[in-house]
Design a protein around this motif. Structure first.
Motif, mmCIF file in Angstrom:
data_model
loop_
_atom_site.group_PDB
_atom_site.id
_atom_site.type_symbol
_atom_site.label_atom_id
_atom_site.label_comp_id
_atom_site.label_asym_id
_atom_site.label_seq_id
_atom_site.Cartn_x
_atom_site.Cartn_y
_atom_site.Cartn_z
ATOM 1 N N PHE A 14 0.776 -1.202 -0.087
ATOM 2 C CA PHE A 14 0.122 0.109 0.233
ATOM 3 C C PHE A 14 0.805 1.032 -0.023
ATOM 4 O O PHE A 14 0.336 2.132 -0.775
ATOM 5 N N LEU A 17 2.044 1.690 -3.359
ATOM 6 C CA LEU A 17 1.155 2.085 -4.326
ATOM 7 C C LEU A 17 0.917 3.780 -4.192
ATOM 8 O O LEU A 17 0.729 4.518 -5.058
ATOM 9 N N ILE A 62 -4.973 -0.185 -5.770
ATOM 10 C CA ILE A 62 -5.171 0.135 -4.468
ATOM 11 C C ILE A 62 -6.580 -0.519 -4.066
ATOM 12 O O ILE A 62 -6.620 -1.231 -3.156
ATOM 13 N N ILE A 79 -6.350 4.843 3.625
ATOM 14 C CA ILE A 79 -5.700 4.491 2.273
ATOM 15 C C ILE A 79 -6.833 5.026 1.338
ATOM 16 O O ILE A 79 -6.084 5.717 0.235
ATOM 17 N N GLY A 83 -5.485 7.969 -1.433
ATOM 18 C CA GLY A 83 -5.625 7.321 -3.032
ATOM 19 C C GLY A 83 -6.468 8.393 -3.745
ATOM 20 O O GLY A 83 -5.959 8.728 -4.921
#
Length: 208
Positions: A14, A17, A62, A79, A83
């Motif tokens: 994660f 990314l 993701i 997250i 993102g």
């Protein structure tokens, strides 16, 4: 079938990314600044479209990783929020580039480079914040957050100068409209950077 590493891993993918997404946002901002500095300013839109495609691909990765992973290094909602915030930066930059390509001949006398430079600086700080995220170092993140806020404040000050130019009487109606529209798009891109920085900072506050 999920592997044990996927299900019980540390979730480092994660961070990788998110770093990739932050790099893509910075690359788009850098490409815009370079274009605004060029003497001919002939817009080459490939770089912006590639940045946007790259960001979309990372966003998809993701989402897929969130579905497949049992453990994440930070909360899933965080997250997703980060993102999404990072994805919006090159999206806004591409919007400027696309519209600029249609109005180049009307904007030859307008210098967008200083504000594009501020956008690049903001995107660079966001990139640094995302890279520092795994450490959850509140002092370091606070310093970067303050740096990003200072860039935003300077951008706001420059916007006030812009409005003075708009209402100075030296521009015709079309120039006034275009100047306002394009600088507001740049301002929005800087705001997008600020929003992403706030998400990172809040994640660190929550987990430190």
């Amino acid at each position: 079938m999920f592997s044990l590493q996927t299900i019980f891993g540390s979730g480092k993918q994660f961070y990788a990314l998110l770093n990739e997404a932050a790099d893509g946002a910075y690359d788009a901002a850098q490409a815009l600044h370079q274009m605004m500095k060029a003497t001919d300013r002939q817009p080459a839109l490939d770089a912006f479209k590639l940045a946007r495609q790259r960001e979309r691909a990372v966003s998809d990765k993701i989402g897929k990783a969130l579905v497949e992973s049992f453990i994440t290094p930070i909360e899933r909602e965080d997250i997703e929020s980060l993102g999404s915030a990072l994805y919006k930066i090159p999206k806004q930059i591409e919007k400027f580039a696309d519209r600029y390509s249609l109005a180049t001949r009307h904007l030859e006398s307008i210098d967008f480079a200083p504000r594009a430079a501020m956008l690049q600086q903001a995107a660079e700080v966001v990139r640094d914040m995302v890279r520092e995220l795994p450490r959850l170092d509140i002092d370091r993140m606070t310093a970067l957050n303050e740096k990003l806020r200072a860039i935003e404040n300077e951008a706001d000050r420059l916007m006030l100068e812009l409005y003075r130019d708009i209402y100075s009487g030296r521009l015709d109606a079309q120039q006034m409209f275009l100047l306002k529209e394009f600088f507001e798009i740049l301002e929005k891109a800087i705001d997008r950077c600020r929003e992403a920085g706030v998400v990172v900072y809040q994640i660190v506050l929550k987990n430190s």
